[in-house]
Design a protein around this motif. Sequence first.
Motif, PDB file in Angstrom:
ATOM      1  N   UNK A  10     100.631  68.507   7.479  1.00  0.00           N
ATOM      2  CA  UNK A  10     101.085  68.812   6.128  1.00  0.00           C
ATOM      3  C   UNK A  10     100.336  69.996   5.559  1.00  0.00           C
ATOM      4  N   UNK A  11      99.053  70.148   5.910  1.00  0.00           N
ATOM      5  CA  UNK A  11      98.282  71.299   5.457  1.00  0.00           C
ATOM      6  C   UNK A  11      98.831  72.575   6.054  1.00  0.00           C
ATOM      7  N   UNK A  12      99.177  72.542   7.343  1.00  0.00           N
ATOM      8  CA  UNK A  12      99.746  73.722   7.987  1.00  0.00           C
ATOM      9  C   UNK A  12     101.093  74.072   7.378  1.00  0.00           C
ATOM     10  N   UNK A  13     101.898  73.059   7.088  1.00  0.00           N
ATOM     11  CA  UNK A  13     103.196  73.299   6.476  1.00  0.00           C
ATOM     12  C   UNK A  13     103.039  73.927   5.105  1.00  0.00           C
ATOM     13  N   UNK A  14     102.056  73.458   4.352  1.00  0.00           N
ATOM     14  CA  UNK A  14     101.798  74.013   3.021  1.00  0.00           C
ATOM     15  C   UNK A  14     101.369  75.461   3.104  1.00  0.00           C
ATOM     16  N   UNK A  15     100.572  75.775   4.118  1.00  0.00           N
ATOM     17  CA  UNK A  15     100.117  77.150   4.287  1.00  0.00           C
ATOM     18  C   UNK A  15     101.283  78.068   4.649  1.00  0.00           C
ATOM     19  N   UNK A  16     102.177  77.593   5.505  1.00  0.00           N
ATOM     20  CA  UNK A  16     103.358  78.379   5.850  1.00  0.00           C
ATOM     21  C   UNK A  16     104.231  78.605   4.626  1.00  0.00           C
ATOM     22  N   UNK A  50      89.514  76.046  18.845  1.00  0.00           N
ATOM     23  CA  UNK A  50      90.830  76.575  18.496  1.00  0.00           C
ATOM     24  C   UNK A  50      91.382  77.526  19.562  1.00  0.00           C
ATOM     25  N   UNK A  51      90.746  77.588  20.708  1.00  0.00           N
ATOM     26  CA  UNK A  51      91.118  78.576  21.719  1.00  0.00           C
ATOM     27  C   UNK A  51      92.572  78.439  22.161  1.00  0.00           C
ATOM     28  N   UNK A  52      93.004  77.256  22.512  1.00  0.00           N
ATOM     29  CA  UNK A  52      94.373  77.068  22.989  1.00  0.00           C
ATOM     30  C   UNK A  52      95.384  77.308  21.873  1.00  0.00           C
ATOM     31  N   UNK A  53      95.070  76.872  20.666  1.00  0.00           N
ATOM     32  CA  UNK A  53      95.972  77.084  19.542  1.00  0.00           C
ATOM     33  C   UNK A  53      96.147  78.573  19.272  1.00  0.00           C
ATOM     34  N   UNK A  54      95.048  79.320  19.302  1.00  0.00           N
ATOM     35  CA  UNK A  54      95.114  80.764  19.086  1.00  0.00           C
ATOM     36  C   UNK A  54      95.976  81.417  20.165  1.00  0.00           C
ATOM     37  N   UNK A  55      95.730  81.048  21.413  1.00  0.00           N
ATOM     38  CA  UNK A  55      96.510  81.619  22.515  1.00  0.00           C
ATOM     39  C   UNK A  55      97.992  81.295  22.365  1.00  0.00           C
ATOM     40  N   UNK A  56      98.312  80.047  22.038  1.00  0.00           N
ATOM     41  CA  UNK A  56      99.708  79.645  21.887  1.00  0.00           C
ATOM     42  C   UNK A  56     100.385  80.396  20.745  1.00  0.00           C
ATOM     43  N   UNK A  57      99.662  80.575  19.641  1.00  0.00           N
ATOM     44  CA  UNK A  57     100.232  81.245  18.466  1.00  0.00           C
ATOM     45  C   UNK A  57     100.485  82.718  18.751  1.00  0.00           C
ATOM     46  N   UNK A  58      99.537  83.376  19.404  1.00  0.00           N
ATOM     47  CA  UNK A  58      99.733  84.782  19.754  1.00  0.00           C
ATOM     48  C   UNK A  58     100.910  84.954  20.707  1.00  0.00           C
ATOM     49  N   UNK A  59     101.013  84.049  21.670  1.00  0.00           N
ATOM     50  CA  UNK A  59     102.122  84.118  22.634  1.00  0.00           C
ATOM     51  C   UNK A  59     103.459  83.878  21.930  1.00  0.00           C
ATOM     52  N   UNK A  60     103.500  82.930  21.037  1.00  0.00           N
ATOM     53  CA  UNK A  60     104.726  82.619  20.302  1.00  0.00           C
ATOM     54  C   UNK A  60     105.230  83.836  19.534  1.00  0.00           C
ATOM     55  N   UNK A  61     104.313  84.588  18.945  1.00  0.00           N
ATOM     56  CA  UNK A  61     104.697  85.743  18.128  1.00  0.00           C
ATOM     57  C   UNK A  61     104.647  87.052  18.910  1.00  0.00           C
ATOM     58  N   UNK A 201      83.838  75.397  -0.444  1.00  0.00           N
ATOM     59  CA  UNK A 201      83.731  76.505  -1.399  1.00  0.00           C
ATOM     60  C   UNK A 201      84.866  77.504  -1.213  1.00  0.00           C
ATOM     61  N   UNK A 202      85.229  77.738   0.054  1.00  0.00           N
ATOM     62  CA  UNK A 202      86.297  78.682   0.390  1.00  0.00           C
ATOM     63  C   UNK A 202      87.383  77.950   1.168  1.00  0.00           C
ATOM     64  N   UNK A 203      88.251  77.215   0.490  1.00  0.00           N
ATOM     65  CA  UNK A 203      89.317  76.475   1.187  1.00  0.00           C
ATOM     66  C   UNK A 203      90.286  77.426   1.869  1.00  0.00           C
ATOM     67  N   UNK A 204      90.982  76.903   2.844  1.00  0.00           N
ATOM     68  CA  UNK A 204      91.879  77.731   3.640  1.00  0.00           C
ATOM     69  C   UNK A 204      92.948  78.425   2.809  1.00  0.00           C
ATOM     70  N   UNK A 235      91.761  78.136  11.729  1.00  0.00           N
ATOM     71  CA  UNK A 235      92.933  78.543  12.513  1.00  0.00           C
ATOM     72  C   UNK A 235      94.140  77.614  12.389  1.00  0.00           C
ATOM     73  N   UNK A 236      93.987  76.291  12.478  1.00  0.00           N
ATOM     74  CA  UNK A 236      95.194  75.450  12.427  1.00  0.00           C
ATOM     75  C   UNK A 236      95.984  75.631  11.142  1.00  0.00           C
ATOM     76  N   UNK A 237      95.284  75.844  10.045  1.00  0.00           N
ATOM     77  CA  UNK A 237      95.961  75.975   8.761  1.00  0.00           C
ATOM     78  C   UNK A 237      96.415  77.396   8.472  1.00  0.00           C
ATOM     79  N   UNK A 238      95.667  78.400   8.966  1.00  0.00           N
ATOM     80  CA  UNK A 238      95.869  79.759   8.478  1.00  0.00           C
ATOM     81  C   UNK A 238      96.410  80.787   9.458  1.00  0.00           C
ATOM     82  N   UNK A 239      96.215  80.614  10.749  1.00  0.00           N
ATOM     83  CA  UNK A 239      96.561  81.698  11.670  1.00  0.00           C
ATOM     84  C   UNK A 239      98.049  82.025  11.649  1.00  0.00           C
ATOM     85  N   UNK A 240      98.895  81.038  11.875  1.00  0.00           N
ATOM     86  CA  UNK A 240     100.326  81.326  11.884  1.00  0.00           C
ATOM     87  C   UNK A 240     100.833  81.753  10.516  1.00  0.00           C
TER      88      UNK A 240
END
Length: 268
Positions: A10-16, A50-61, A201-204, A235-240
């Motif tokens: 839900x946090x990732x969806x909110x960020x998108x 977050x290594x695999x998530x970063x790799x998957x996101x870069x590949x997706x885009x 202090x610095x939320x995503x 990364x899970x909330x903000x990269x994509x």
Amino acid sequence: MRARPGSKSSQAAAALLLAATTFPAMQPASAADACKGTIYLTFDTGSQSQAELIADTLRKHRIKATFFLANEKTVRGDWSLDPSWAGFWKARAAEGHAFGSHTFDHVYWKRDEAGGRMVVKPQFGAHAGKQETWTPQQYCDELRRVDTRFHELTGRRLDPIFRAPGGHTSPNVLAAANSCGYRHVGWAKAGFSGDETPSEVYPNALLLKRALGALRDGDIFMAHMGIWSRKDPWAPANLEPLIVGLEQKGFCFATLREHPEYASYFKQ
């Protein structure tokens, strides 16, 4: 299944949603459209959570980025340049990403001394936590240790760039690195992801809004492949959402091989 409030999904969806509503009238640039600017995504090793998530996101885009490598302790209980990571790095190399040194033991510069020497403090390795005085040759050797290991893991060499841990450089550090063929790469002020800061202090959401509003053509963006101390990982909330938001603004992405300040250096 509907994501429960407060869950990671839900946090990732909110960020998108934030990225989409920040620029509602814009659409992702098509291949036929000229880029309105280029952002250079870079990632330093870290906990590797977050290594695999970063790799998957870069590949997706279909984005090529630049990675700066050190041999850091990971959430798997191994080290980021262990043979157990060979498959991961081979895959990233095959995808066309660029790679630089981040010093093998994640060595922090402390101060310069006479004769080109410098006081440093490795974070990992046999001398972790101890301040040492190094010669320029020792600093070069440290940068090259990453290249040697990367070649053992992937069969290819690093690009001629490095990033000092923390971005802390000095005249002696830069001179030593230049003498053995490495040029330092920092990041733009707007390109600091904030993933090392306390999430309380610095939320995503704040970090994402700041990046989307401030990044400009040519900026180098820096994040880590996992930070031990941040309670709410970046990364899970903000990269994509960051990528989507920048695409909607008409930005494209490239490795530092294409950056106007570094492209000629890669050809030497």
